[in-house]
Motif scaffolding. Structure first.
Motif, short mmCIF file in Angstrom:
data_model
loop_
_atom_site.label_atom_id
_atom_site.label_comp_id
_atom_site.label_asym_id
_atom_site.label_seq_id
_atom_site.Cartn_x
_atom_site.Cartn_y
_atom_site.Cartn_z
N GLN A 3 42.98 50.32 46.76
CA GLN A 3 41.56 50.24 46.42
C GLN A 3 41.18 51.50 45.66
OE1 GLN A 3 38.96 49.98 49.83
NE2 GLN A 3 37.10 50.33 48.62
N LEU A 61 46.70 39.68 42.89
CA LEU A 61 45.28 39.44 42.62
C LEU A 61 44.57 40.76 42.41
CD1 LEU A 61 44.70 36.89 45.50
CD2 LEU A 61 44.52 36.34 43.08
N VAL A 93 31.11 46.61 48.85
CA VAL A 93 32.56 46.41 48.81
C VAL A 93 32.98 45.17 49.59
CG1 VAL A 93 33.10 48.82 48.39
CG2 VAL A 93 32.92 47.99 50.74
N HIS A 94 32.09 44.64 50.41
CA HIS A 94 32.43 43.44 51.16
C HIS A 94 32.23 42.18 50.32
CE1 HIS A 94 28.26 44.54 51.67
NE2 HIS A 94 27.96 43.28 51.92
N GLU A 95 31.60 42.29 49.16
CA GLU A 95 31.41 41.13 48.28
C GLU A 95 32.31 41.31 47.07
OE1 GLU A 95 26.74 40.36 49.52
OE2 GLU A 95 27.28 40.59 47.40
N GLN A 96 33.49 40.77 47.19
CA GLN A 96 34.50 40.98 46.16
C GLN A 96 34.66 39.76 45.28
OE1 GLN A 96 38.15 42.46 47.89
NE2 GLN A 96 37.02 43.77 49.32
N GLN A 144 37.92 53.62 43.76
CA GLN A 144 36.49 53.82 43.55
C GLN A 144 36.40 54.64 42.27
OE1 GLN A 144 33.71 52.40 44.87
NE2 GLN A 144 33.02 53.84 46.44
N VAL A 156 40.93 55.12 47.05
CA VAL A 156 40.25 55.14 48.34
C VAL A 156 41.23 54.81 49.46
CG1 VAL A 156 38.46 54.06 49.76
CG2 VAL A 156 38.03 54.54 47.34
N ASP A 157 42.10 53.83 49.20
CA ASP A 157 43.04 53.37 50.24
C ASP A 157 44.28 52.85 49.55
OD1 ASP A 157 42.69 51.13 53.15
OD2 ASP A 157 44.45 52.10 52.28
N TYR A 210 45.57 43.13 45.32
CA TYR A 210 46.08 42.44 46.49
C TYR A 210 47.41 41.76 46.15
CZ TYR A 210 41.45 42.55 48.79
OH TYR A 210 40.28 42.94 49.39
N LEU A 247 45.77 43.68 50.99
CA LEU A 247 45.36 44.78 50.12
C LEU A 247 46.51 45.74 49.87
CD1 LEU A 247 42.92 46.20 48.69
CD2 LEU A 247 42.76 47.61 50.76
N GLY A 299 47.41 34.88 53.41
CA GLY A 299 46.20 35.42 52.83
C GLY A 299 46.50 36.66 52.00
N PRO A 300 45.56 37.05 51.15
CA PRO A 300 45.77 38.27 50.35
C PRO A 300 45.91 39.51 51.23
CG PRO A 300 43.92 36.96 49.51
CD PRO A 300 44.29 36.39 50.83
N PHE A 307 37.26 37.94 42.67
CA PHE A 307 38.67 37.93 42.37
C PHE A 307 38.96 37.37 40.98
CE2 PHE A 307 40.99 38.96 46.28
CZ PHE A 307 39.96 38.95 47.20
N GLY A 308 40.01 37.92 40.36
CA GLY A 308 40.55 37.33 39.14
C GLY A 308 41.48 36.19 39.48
#
Lengths: 114, 116
Positions: free
Chosen positions: A48, A91, A100-103, A50, A55-56, A35, A45, A42-43, A105-106
């Protein structure tokens, strides 16, 4: 459990130079994200993965940004050449393949382009 | 096009107060609405999340209220403490055929300050 690791934490470069960021996700997390977080926003994207497949990457400025995750574990994000507007926090996040909805972050890499 | 609109940009409350942060969305396909908390120099951390089949979810002092018809959701922090001072982001995603859910779309964030 170790979290998402990123390095370096800070980087200052001049415009038109190149820079690379590294990320190591949480062990077992198949999905990895990069991100861009501009100050006060906000972050957003960029890409992404996989495992080692993309993926994106619809919001990745492909003329100057590139990313890879060759062995499906750690990843690098590169900017070449950098522009002033690339100044931001980059990020990395990871998640389980089916969550994938529970990410997680570093801490991010703060890039300043002068 | 901003898909998730968050307000206010900043908020100052007294210790013990109940700050409320609001988010609105347009895409009715969104079906997962998390809130993230970010401290300076750290990455965002998942705080609490809700799906549209319920109108409220509580976890400790944090509550999400969800209004499906108005396409709005909000975060309430009960008995706020100085340690809650951080930036809060709402987000949204929808189910994808490929990977379970689409990537998160984040709001612009709310900087909360809780003063003693």
């Amino acid at each position: 459990e170790a979290g998402v690791a990123q390095s370096p934490r800070y980087k200052i470069i001049e415009k038109r130079q190149s820079v690379a960021f590294w990320c190591n996700p949480i062990s077992g997390h198949a999905t990895l994200y990069w991100y861009q977080q501009i100050l006060g926003q906000g972050p957003k994207l960029l890409i992404q993965f996989q495992n080692n497949g993309v993926v994106d990457d619809s919001q990745l400025p492909k003329d100057r940004f590139s990313a890879e995750r060759l062995k499906g574990v750690d990843s690098t994000l590169k900017i070449q050449p950098a522009k002033l507007e690339d100044s931001a926090v980059y990020l990395c996040a990871s998640s389980l393949r089916d969550r994938v909805h529970e990410q997680y972050f570093g801490p991010g890499t703060r890039l300043t382009v002068t | 096009q901003q898909q998730v609109k968050q307000s206010p940009q900043s908020l100052i409350v007294q210790k013990g107060g109940i700050p409320i942060i609001n988010c609105a969305y347009e895409n009715t396909a969104f079906d997962y609405f998390p809130w993230y908390q970010q401290f300076p120099g750290k990455g965002p951390a998942l705080l609490i999340a809700i799906r549209p089949d319920v109108s409220e979810k509580k976890e400790g002092r944090f509550t999400i209220s969800f209004n499906k018809s108005a396409k709005q959701f909000s975060l309430h922090i009960m008995d706020s403490q100085p340690g809650d001072s951080a930036t809060y982001f709402c987000a949204a995603s929808m189910r994808s055929h490929h990977s379970g859910n689409t990537p998160l779309v984040f709001g612009k964030g709310t900087r909360l300050s809780v003063i003693a």
